[in-house]
Design an enzyme around this catalytic site. Structure first.
Site, PDB file in Angstrom:
ATOM      1  N   CYS A  71       0.821  -1.215   0.000  1.00 25.44           N
ATOM      2  CA  CYS A  71       0.000   0.000   0.000  1.00 25.44           C
ATOM      3  C   CYS A  71       0.852   1.262   0.000  1.00 25.44           C
ATOM      4  O   CYS A  71       0.472   2.285  -0.595  1.00 25.44           O
ATOM      5  CB  CYS A  71      -0.946   0.000   1.192  1.00 25.44           C
ATOM      6  SG  CYS A  71      -0.111  -0.110   2.797  1.00 25.44           S
ATOM      7  N   HIS A  82      -1.755   0.452   7.187  1.00 31.55           N
ATOM      8  CA  HIS A  82      -2.181   0.823   5.830  1.00 31.55           C
ATOM      9  C   HIS A  82      -1.837   2.284   5.570  1.00 31.55           C
ATOM     10  O   HIS A  82      -1.710   3.100   6.498  1.00 31.55           O
ATOM     11  CB  HIS A  82      -3.693   0.611   5.692  1.00 31.55           C
ATOM     12  CG  HIS A  82      -4.166   0.594   4.277  1.00 31.55           C
ATOM     13  ND1 HIS A  82      -3.705  -0.285   3.327  1.00 31.55           N
ATOM     14  CD2 HIS A  82      -5.086   1.379   3.630  1.00 31.55           C
ATOM     15  CE1 HIS A  82      -4.311  -0.074   2.181  1.00 31.55           C
ATOM     16  NE2 HIS A  82      -5.149   0.947   2.339  1.00 31.55           N
ATOM     17  N   ASP A  94      -8.088   5.703  -1.857  1.00 29.76           N
ATOM     18  CA  ASP A  94      -7.219   4.571  -1.534  1.00 29.76           C
ATOM     19  C   ASP A  94      -6.825   3.881  -2.838  1.00 29.76           C
ATOM     20  O   ASP A  94      -7.576   3.061  -3.377  1.00 29.76           O
ATOM     21  CB  ASP A  94      -7.928   3.586  -0.605  1.00 29.76           C
ATOM     22  CG  ASP A  94      -6.989   2.499  -0.085  1.00 29.76           C
ATOM     23  OD1 ASP A  94      -5.849   2.434  -0.553  1.00 29.76           O
ATOM     24  OD2 ASP A  94      -7.411   1.724   0.793  1.00 29.76           O
TER      25      ASP A  94
END
Length: 674
Positions: A416, A460, A475
């Site tokens: 991520c 994250h 995201d």
């Protein structure tokens, strides 16, 4: 060889207690201190089996050697600059040296007090329930050593253990009541801070950092919702934002760091209260991280003492979390994040290093010309991630500089952090204010306690861009691995990559029948321990007592308070009654103990299991006259304990016993003068 007056059972019990406790402290004081204690214990037990000549040879150099080693250990610990650990090392060395010369009750009592102090000190580092249980058992062993030594005459180890267990069971309710009602006062002095490494998310983002953190199954925090529980897709736990990029690493700018220091030092909030009907309320228990960052869902506010509201919508603890921290949060999930520009101009979120990642810059500018609308541009960038050969992995390759260019057009493998870093860079190139948010995503629901556990592997990174309605979450990982948000990390990367380096983590064996249920049960027990014991502070005590006593009913509160005091008194009376030996037996033991103390002046020490009759032979060797009196003492004690005599005759025997004890003391003094 001088024999010990300490019972072997007491010696063994204290040895086990010391070794267990010091074993726990090795992470702070190191293995040398533990080895020093083991050596002292070993030599002390060797003394019990060594011959007189063997022990005499050892005493010429062993005490001096151990003292020198103790000085070296303490000095070395002090030179490392860790004052608190130096203190603990010194106490452990003193404990070892005391054990080496453990021959008198006074030394045993000293060991017990030092053990209690070190146990309390150990709780500064180990707060989990299973640690507390083991430390509690260690303390019970230390106290049993003293208890057995004090009452060892005329009873077996099993009988003493039963009596000790009764005392412990009776004392526990008293301890719980005192724990609940005793005022939570601030410390009278400040202990030196233990130096511990930070854990969890760090204050900068090198794209591979979160991938490394996701290899850990350590707990980050736990959440208990009051009523409404949002869907998993909404569980974005905000930590803090990164607004400066140097071409490789995202970090907080100097202005952001100064703002954080200002909030901590001035004890002020930089966001005001908000109001809205749509609100989530929940309690968070954060693990010790040695950092100030707290985690919550947007838009979060907290009125917990010690929590500050930051302008980037994050929550900040005013003190570093060196222990578990519990705080209440209200999240207004329908409110926009739209009030920060008053603190920092939007131009600040367009900062980029010059002459780096030229290929990505040209690609982004060309894309922006084709799609001038911010919404369309964002959609096209996400489509680019989705429709090209980008892969989501916990084991990305090391990417050389320029990092963004090589990720976008060469490796195309990352976690991520890689996708958030590239996306935020592209947004800034296109003139869209952007920043990276570090936090956690999702969580594991524990049905036993109805709460959520968020682990380090849930770490994250995502991006926020400024739009007319305020900061908007994007995201980019969703474009590559949507299952990361909808399910969990294990389903996103596969079982082979998930916790690949944690071979013994129970999370890896959830598919085995019974493992997950057992893990959840143990986790819930630890959660309740943390919630009701470790976090039982003055505020919780006030709420608890108000609920129990009734803050508005003075008479009722007074009656309950008196009842609690009466319960304590009754408990103490029960403990006294159970522990109080029979009066006659107590008189007999006192007289016998006085006689034994007198024998010590002749160098005669009672070993565990020796009866008065078996001591007679030793006494006869030292002095015939004393042996005659001791033989009379044995006869009187046998009649008191075993003969069927009247109470009048028994009292006369006690008088005679006291007279014989005085004669023994007088004769021993005469022998000593000669």
């Amino acid at each position: 060889m001088k024999k010990t007056v300490i019972a072997n059972t007491s010696l063994l019990s204290m040895a086990l207690a010391c070794l267990i406790l010091t074993g726990f402290m090795t992470s702070q004081v190191g293995w040398p201190a533990f080895g020093f204690l083991v050596a002292n214990v070993g030599v002390r037990f060797y003394q019990e089996v060594a011959s007189k000549e063997q022990w005499r040879r050892l005493t010429k150099w062993v005490p001096g050697l151990f003292f020198t080693l103790a000085v070296c250990l303490v000095a070395f610990s002090f030179l490392q600059g860790q004052l608190l650990n130096s203190l603990f090392t010194m106490l452990i060395c003193a404990q070892g040296l005391t054990f080496l010369n453990l021959h008198q009750q006074r030394s045993l009592f000293t060991l017990t007090w030092v053990h209690m102090f070190l146990t309390a000190a150990t709780m500064m580092y180990f707060l989990e329930l299973y640690y507390a249980v083991i430390l509690f058992l260690s303390s019970l062993l230390a106290l049993f050593a003293t208890f057995y030594q004090y009452r060892s005459a005329h009873s077996t180890v099993v009988e003493h253990a039963k009596q000790y267990l009764k005392l412990t069971v009776l004392a526990l309710p008293v301890a719980l009541i005192l724990f609940a009602i005793m005022p939570r006062l601030p410390p009278l002095w400040q202990m030196p801070k233990a130096q511990t490494k930070t854990t969890g998310l760090q204050e900068n983002l090198n794209p591979g950092d979160i991938a490394q953190l996701s290899l850990s199954s350590d707990l980050a925090f736990r959440v208990n919702f009051s009523s409404i529980v949002p869907p998993r897709e909404a569980l974005y736990w905000r930590g803090f934002t990164l607004d400066y990029f140097d071409g490789k690493i995202w970090q907080q700018s100097g202005a952001a760091k100064q703002l954080r220091k200002y909030v901590i030092s001035k004890n002020k909030d930089l966001r005001g209260p908000v109001q809205d009907d749509d609100v989530l309320t929940y309690q968070v228990i954060a693990e010790a991280s040695q950092q100030n960052w707290l985690f919550a869902l947007d838009l979060a506010v907290s009125d917990t003492k010690g929590v500050a509201l930051m302008p980037d919508y994050s929550l900040l603890a005013r003190k570093k979390l060196n222990k578990k921290f519990q705080y209440q949060v209200s999240s207004y999930y329908n409110l926009a994040l739209d009030d920060e520009p008053a603190y920092r101009p939007l131009q600040h979120y367009l900062q980029l290093p010059e002459a780096q990642n030229k290929k990505t810059r040209e690609w982004a500018l060309a894309m922006k010309q084709r799609f001038p609308s911010d919404t369309a541009f964002v959609e096209q960038v996400l489509n680019y991630f989705n429709q090209n050969s980008f892969f989501y992995t916990l084991e990305p390759k090391q990417i050389p500089a320029p990092v963004i260019d090589n990720f976008m057009f060469d490796s195309r493998q990352g976690f991520c952090g890689h996708y958030a870093s590239a996306f935020a860079y592209i947004m800034r190139v296109a003139g869209i204010p952007a920043r990276i948010v570090l936090g956690y995503l999702g969580g594991e629901h524990n049905s036993n306690g109805d709460y959520y556990s968020i682990y380090q592997f849930d770490a994250h990174a995502w991006v926020e861009i400024w739009q007319p309605q305020g900061w908007t979450r994007i995201d980019p990982t969703l474009a590559v691995a949507p299952e990361r948000v909808s399910f969990n990390l294990q389903q996103a990367v596969g079982r082979d990559e998930f916790l690949a380096e944690s071979l013994f983590s129970l999370h890896k064996f959830d598919q085995v029948p019974g493992v997950k249920s057992a893990r959840m049960l143990l986790a819930n027990i630890d959660y309740q321990w943390t919630r009701w014991i470790l976090n039982y502070d003055s505020a919780q005590q006030e709420r608890f007592l108000s609920h129990i006593l009734g803050a508005q009913n003075i008479l009722r509160s007074l009656l309950i308070a008196v009842s609690l005091i009466a319960l304590l008194l009754v408990s103490f009376l029960l403990i006294w009654f159970v522990s109080k030996p029979a009066n006659n037996q107590n008189k007999l033991q006192k007289a016998y103990k006085k006689a034994l103390n007198s024998l010590e002046k002749l160098g005669i020490y009672k070993k565990e299991g020796e009866t008065p009759a078996t001591l007679l032979y030793k006494i006869h060797i030292e002095n015939v006259e004393v042996a005659k009196q001791w033989k009379i003492l044995c006869t009187i004690m046998d009649r008191i304990q075993y003969a069927d005599v009247s109470e009048t005759e028994r009292q006369r025997l006690y008088v005679n016993l006291q007279s014989v004890v005085r004669n023994i003391k007088k004769q021993v003094r005469d022998v000593a003068r000669k």
